[in-house]
Design an enzyme around this catalytic site. Structure first.
Site, PDB file in Angstrom:
ATOM      1  N   ASP A  11      -4.668 -20.537  -4.450  1.00 61.06           N
ATOM      2  CA  ASP A  11      -4.958 -20.444  -3.019  1.00 61.06           C
ATOM      3  C   ASP A  11      -6.464 -20.277  -2.846  1.00 61.06           C
ATOM      4  O   ASP A  11      -7.068 -19.363  -3.416  1.00 61.06           O
ATOM      5  CB  ASP A  11      -4.223 -19.240  -2.417  1.00 61.06           C
ATOM      6  CG  ASP A  11      -4.106 -19.332  -0.901  1.00 61.06           C
ATOM      7  OD1 ASP A  11      -4.813 -20.160  -0.307  1.00 61.06           O
ATOM      8  OD2 ASP A  11      -3.305 -18.573  -0.327  1.00 61.06           O
ATOM      9  N   ASP A 105      -5.147 -26.101   1.354  1.00 65.57           N
ATOM     10  CA  ASP A 105      -5.890 -25.174   0.493  1.00 65.57           C
ATOM     11  C   ASP A 105      -5.033 -24.402  -0.494  1.00 65.57           C
ATOM     12  O   ASP A 105      -5.480 -23.395  -1.049  1.00 65.57           O
ATOM     13  CB  ASP A 105      -6.678 -24.184   1.352  1.00 65.57           C
ATOM     14  CG  ASP A 105      -5.778 -23.260   2.160  1.00 65.57           C
ATOM     15  OD1 ASP A 105      -4.598 -23.600   2.368  1.00 65.57           O
ATOM     16  OD2 ASP A 105      -6.259 -22.191   2.589  1.00 65.57           O
ATOM     17  N   GLU A 106      -3.819 -24.835  -0.740  1.00 66.90           N
ATOM     18  CA  GLU A 106      -2.992 -24.138  -1.728  1.00 66.90           C
ATOM     19  C   GLU A 106      -1.994 -25.096  -2.361  1.00 66.90           C
ATOM     20  O   GLU A 106      -1.600 -26.099  -1.775  1.00 66.90           O
ATOM     21  CB  GLU A 106      -2.267 -22.940  -1.107  1.00 66.90           C
ATOM     22  CG  GLU A 106      -1.276 -23.294  -0.027  1.00 66.90           C
ATOM     23  CD  GLU A 106      -0.501 -22.088   0.457  1.00 66.90           C
ATOM     24  OE1 GLU A 106      -0.062 -21.261  -0.387  1.00 66.90           O
ATOM     25  OE2 GLU A 106      -0.319 -21.958   1.674  1.00 66.90           O
TER      26      GLU A 106
END
Length: 520
Positions: A11, A105-106
């Protein structure tokens, strides 16, 4: 429990704000808020420095600014965020062939090389992964590892910011037990409150419950799954996400739209954003849905489905505008959205396209959509049915009033005028996240206020000073800080707002100027 399986969750820390701090070095270690700048703006991302004052994602921007009045507030630069995200995902793909991106974003990964490995080997692998991400992007990432996706995600949360947490299989029950039940993927405010009412506050307490009691409170399907996760049982595979079921775009307006002409104009802009993504994906759609939300958060939707899939912009726009006429009631709207679904493959070139008419859906020559070239109105072939002449709506209206008085979207709106937020809706569920997918690039010269063309956060370029970003503008002057990742913290210059040498620049030049062609 056997150490046969290891799942990792990476993350990116405070992703939007971290990208801004990286590419605008003066902002490093300073409070930064990313989001809508209008009176109805919402925070899309907050740096850790801003979070210390109580600002957070999904909070109204006005409230966040009151809590952190000295924060730098910037509009989102989604094309830049997507470019950085693509680089992160490339690093992960190189490290593991088994990869599942969850959002911009993860992502989860399950490296085959770690099957049967011990915690020390997993930690070494994750350390190298974090280092590779930082080397390629300049950003920090937190990584968690455990026996399944749930444990890995919890581990990455415990590792933040800029950390690493490996939870050995034998210790996972001890780690989970004291955590609040809201830490579990799938427990939101409603289910969390239902558990609180029966005295269940922690994951350990939920795990200790009888399975029948859990399903009685949370339902059979959800309750069974959450009870398993609370006991550390998670066999869900790490796999690529399926294709999007829906592409949508929506805009929250600074002031309510009250004129239908303004609604039609807004719908055309939003539909164009959706159409760009539809074409980029090489697909066609059968169903168009329009969403309208009033000032008191009453949401109305209307849908219409064609006999076959298509992707003509004029047809999609006509459908959406007609639907908007019945979705928008008296009193104006604060938000409009358009989505397309019922996807098919990219349609072949054809001589005819579906056109809405008073008799329903008929076929008309594609010349019916050509621009006016002879002064007699839109290019209409003899016998063709004009676009927007009425039609039938196959979808039922859905009116939703949010009891809490708050928007009912799972992802917060980012108030940006004339720049609708585009969202892809995947086939598999994912945890709620405070990021919005990428925003379509604004058209050249498009700006909220043509009389004051510079706004804080704009990327600009000057032949004498290089790449920079606007810190403020007014009274015929514009203040720019010239800096990038490569230059480090830069100096500010105040220039004439009409300076012909000052021009707009690609946001990506603030991140990797050496990799991109020089702009004139």
């Amino acid at each position: 429990m056997s150490d046969a399986r290891w799942v990792l969750h990476l993350d990116m820390d405070a992703f939007f704000a971290s990208v801004e701090q990286l590419t605008r070095p003066t902002l490093a270690q300073r409070p930064v808020l990313v989001g809508g700048l209008g009176p109805r703006g919402v925070v899309a991302g907050a740096s850790y420095q801003a979070r210390e004052y109580g600002a957070r994602s999904a909070m109204p921007m006005g409230q966040a600014r009151r809590r952190c009045p000295h924060a730098t507030v910037l509009p989102p630069r989604f094309p830049l965020y997507k470019a950085v995200s693509d680089e992160v995902m490339a690093v992960l793909a190189e490290a593991s062939p088994v990869l599942e991106p969850v959002s911009v974003d993860e992502a989860f990964l399950e490296p085959p090389s770690l099957a049967g490995a011990g915690p020390a080997e997993v930690e070494e692998f994750a350390t190298g992964l974090r280092a590779a991400v930082r080397e390629r992007t300049g950003l920090a990432a937190s990584v968690g590892a455990g026996s399944g996706k749930q444990i890995a995600k919890i581990a990455s949360e415990l590792a933040k910011p800029d950390g690493l947490r490996v939870i050995p299989h034998a210790e996972q029950d001890d780690v989970l037990a004291p955590l609040p039940v809201r830490s579990l993927w799938g427990i939101g405010p409603v289910s969390g409150e239902a558990l609180r009412k029966i005295g269940i506050d922690t994951i350990g307490q939920l795990a200790a419950m009888d399975g029948r009691e859990v399903t009685g409170v949370l339902g059979s399907a959800v309750g069974t799954e959450l009870h398993r996760l609370a006991r550390g049982i998670d066999a869900r595979p790490v796999a690529p996400r399926g294709a999007a079921k829906q592409i949508s775009a929506e805009t929250t307006f600074d002031t309510d739209l009250t004129a239908m002409t303004a609604v039609h104009d807004a719908i055309a802009t939003i539909t164009e954003a959706v159409h760009r993504r539809l074409v980029a994906d090489g697909r066609a759609a059968r169903t168009v849905t329009v969403k309208a939300r009033t000032g008191d958060f009453v949401t109305t939707t209307r849908s219409e489905t064609t006999p076959f899939a298509g992707r003509e912009l004029s047809t999609l726009t006509a459908m959406a505008q007609r639907l908007a006429e019945t979705a928008v009631g008296e009193g104006g709207v604060r938000l409009l959205g358009v989505s397309v679904s019922g996807f098919g493959d990219e349609p072949p070139l054809a001589l005819f396209d579906a056109v809405p008419s008073a008799q329903g859906w008929t076929t008309a020559p594609l010349t019916a959509h050509l621009p006016d070239t002879d002064g007699d109105g839109p290019g209409t072939a003899a016998g063709a049915v004009p676009v927007g002449a009425g039609g039938r709506s196959t979808g039922d209206a859905a009116v939703v009033r949010t009891l809490s008085g708050e928007p009912d979207d799972p992802v917060p709106d980012v108030s940006v005028r004339a720049e609708p937020v585009v969202r892809d809706h995947p086939t598999m569920s994912a945890p709620e996240h405070d990021v919005a997918p990428d925003l379509p690039d604004p058209a050249p010269g498009d700006h909220p206020d043509p009389d004051r063309p510079w706004r804080a956060g704009d990327d600009v370029r000057h032949p004498g000073h290089g790449h920079g970003w606007v810190q403020g503008a007014g009274h015929g002057r514009v203040t720019v800080r010239f800096e990038t990742v490569a230059t480090g913290p830069g100096r500010t210059r105040t220039l004439d707002a009409a300076d012909p040498d000052l021009c707009r620049a690609d946001p990506l030049l603030s991140w990797r100027p050496a990799d991109l062609a020089e702009q004139p």
